[in-house]
Design an enzyme around this catalytic site. Structure first.
Site, short mmCIF file in Angstrom:
data_model
loop_
_atom_site.label_atom_id
_atom_site.label_comp_id
_atom_site.label_asym_id
_atom_site.label_seq_id
_atom_site.Cartn_x
_atom_site.Cartn_y
_atom_site.Cartn_z
N ASN A 9 29.50 68.46 19.22
CA ASN A 9 30.66 68.13 20.04
C ASN A 9 30.96 69.37 20.89
OD1 ASN A 9 33.10 67.41 21.13
ND2 ASN A 9 34.03 66.77 19.18
N ARG A 242 47.57 68.03 28.76
CA ARG A 242 47.50 66.99 29.81
C ARG A 242 48.83 66.25 29.90
NH1 ARG A 242 42.13 64.30 27.42
NH2 ARG A 242 42.10 66.07 25.99
N GLU A 380 34.75 61.18 13.73
CA GLU A 380 33.91 60.87 14.90
C GLU A 380 32.48 61.35 14.69
OE1 GLU A 380 37.19 62.92 16.60
OE2 GLU A 380 37.05 61.75 18.43
#
Ligand code: ADP
Length: 407
Positions: A9, A242, A380
């Protein structure tokens, strides 16, 4: 000793890795770790499956290790210490954007890699680093197949109405639509939900992936019906840095009044906003929860408020709600955040069990709550390893373009 699948990742400032060993029908974790601070003060750490530190290394401040140096550090360590290079059967990568074309994981070749480059403007914070890692590993292990697993794939079949922006239709034909992200996390949760809450698995669930990146996914029968993230990974919830959804008129105003260009706006909405921008203190929820500064409290209030509003929106899209699942760093650990969200969802029929929430669940709603609430750790990396394994079904798959030149 079984073959090894390496999961990577790769981010802008770190490279995380997990080594999975094929043990009969299962995948065991051999080691995991990361290289952090790739452009500031690099630090490498590897741990075994019990969390014991296997290796550590640091570089002097100012060292520009970059993705290439990080790949070198990880593979020279794992080659010498934990697994010989010839045990590495494949490398699986998290790739944020697969656009409309890549609706499932793929074995990467040069053509696909070039194609994936076209999505860089749609995920400027992640995609370039994801692809750089594939290139760097391709140079180091030219014979090893590499699999790209996309954060968008799980949402590939969301209904057309949930994909659409109210823009002139020619733009939709050019791929300007809502894709949705965090799909590997949602796919993992969907894979374990039947064992946790079989009724929710058949019904309507909202999963809240609350980490540095944050989003909600509405699932019906374990299939994604909508996601708060859209064309890029900036829509929807407020995140660490964000901003989430923003009146597009604000961007026009900044351009006209402050002379900002696309790069200025990109930096503003991806890197300087969210918890960091509103608090002026940190993008890290733990730091903000510990702070006594009123700006930290305001940032947390807005974070929670945005989730509550978007939760209502997704419950409306599903026509009701059977379960709410919390996952990722904040969702799995931040007790007060979960508590506030659940209490605000009482109008939906969710009744919080405060003690269970304090204890970390897994169920954090009272026994007779009409809507159940759960804490489910995501994984994940395992999802990527499973996809990678599935694409190479017969040992060293001779049809996989393992020797592809990706440089
Ligand atoms: P990423 O999206 O980078 O994978 P994570 O899923 O690891 O991020 O989530 C990171 C976020 O989780 C950070 O804001 C961090 O402060 C928060 N977090 C982790 N542990 C806790 C905790 N015990 N309490 C509150 N927040 C936490």
């Amino acid at each position: 000793m079984g073959d090894v699948i390496v999961v990577i990742n790769a981010g802008s400032s770190s490279l995380k890795f997990t080594l999975y060993e094929e043990r009969g029908e299962t995948l065991g974790v051999l080691a995991d770790g990361q290289v952090e601070g790739l452009f500031t003060e690099p630090r490498f750490k590897a741990r075994d499956e019990n969390g014991n530190v296997l290796a550590e290394r640091t570089w002097p401040p100012g060292t520009q290790l970059g993705q290439e140096g990080a790949v070198e550090a990880v593979f020279s360590w794992c080659g010498s210490e934990t697994c010989a290079a010839d045990r590495v059967r494949a490398v699986g990568h998290r790739v944020v954007h697969g656009g409309s074309r890549y609706t499932r994981p793929v074995v990467v070749n040069r053509e696909i890699l070039t194609d994936l480059e076209t999505f860089v403007p749609l995920a400027p914070l992640h995609q370039p680093h994801n692809l750089a890692a594939i290139r760097n590993i391709g140079r180091r292990f030219p014979g090893v197949p590499q699999v790209a697993c996309f954060d968008t794939s799980f949402h590939a079949a969301i209904p057309p109405i949930a994909q659409a922006f109210a823009l002139p239709r020619k733009f939709a034909e050019q791929g300007v639509r809502r894709y949705g992200f965090h799909g590997l996390s949602y796919e993992y949760i969907a894979s374990v939900l039947p064992g946790i809450d079989p009724d929710a698995a058949k019904g309507r669930t909202v999963v809240a992936h609350l980490g540095n990146g944050a989003s909600l996914c509405a699932m019906r029968g374990l299939k994604s019906e909508a996601c708060t993230l859209g064309f890029t990974a900036v829509e929807g919830l407020m995140m660490g840095t964000r901003c989430g959804s923003l009146d597009p008129g604000v961007m026009l105003y900044f351009m006209d009044e402050f002379g900002m260009n696309a790069r200025d706006l990109e930096s503003l909405i991806y890197k300087e906003s969210g918890l960091l921008g509103v608090s002026g203190i940190s993008s890290d929820m733990r730091t903000l929860l510990e702070s006594k500064d009123p700006r930290a409290a305001e940032a947390i209030d807005l974070f929670v408020y945005r989730i509550i509003r978007e939760l209502g929106s997704l419950a409306a899209a599903l026509g009701g709600l059977d379960a709410l699942v919390f996952t990722a760093g904040i969702g799995e650990n931040a007790v007060p955040i979960r508590g506030r969200i659940c209490r605000s969802a009482s109008w939906l029929g969710l009744e919080l069990d405060a003690n269970a929430n304090e204890a970390g669940g897994p169920r954090i709603s009272v026994a007779d709550s009409r809507v159940r609430a759960w804490v489910v750790p995501t994984d994940e990396e395992r999802m990527i390893a499973l996809h990678t394994q599935r694409l190479l079904p017969n040992g060293r798959n001779p049809t996989a373009p393992g020797g592809a030149d990706l440089s």
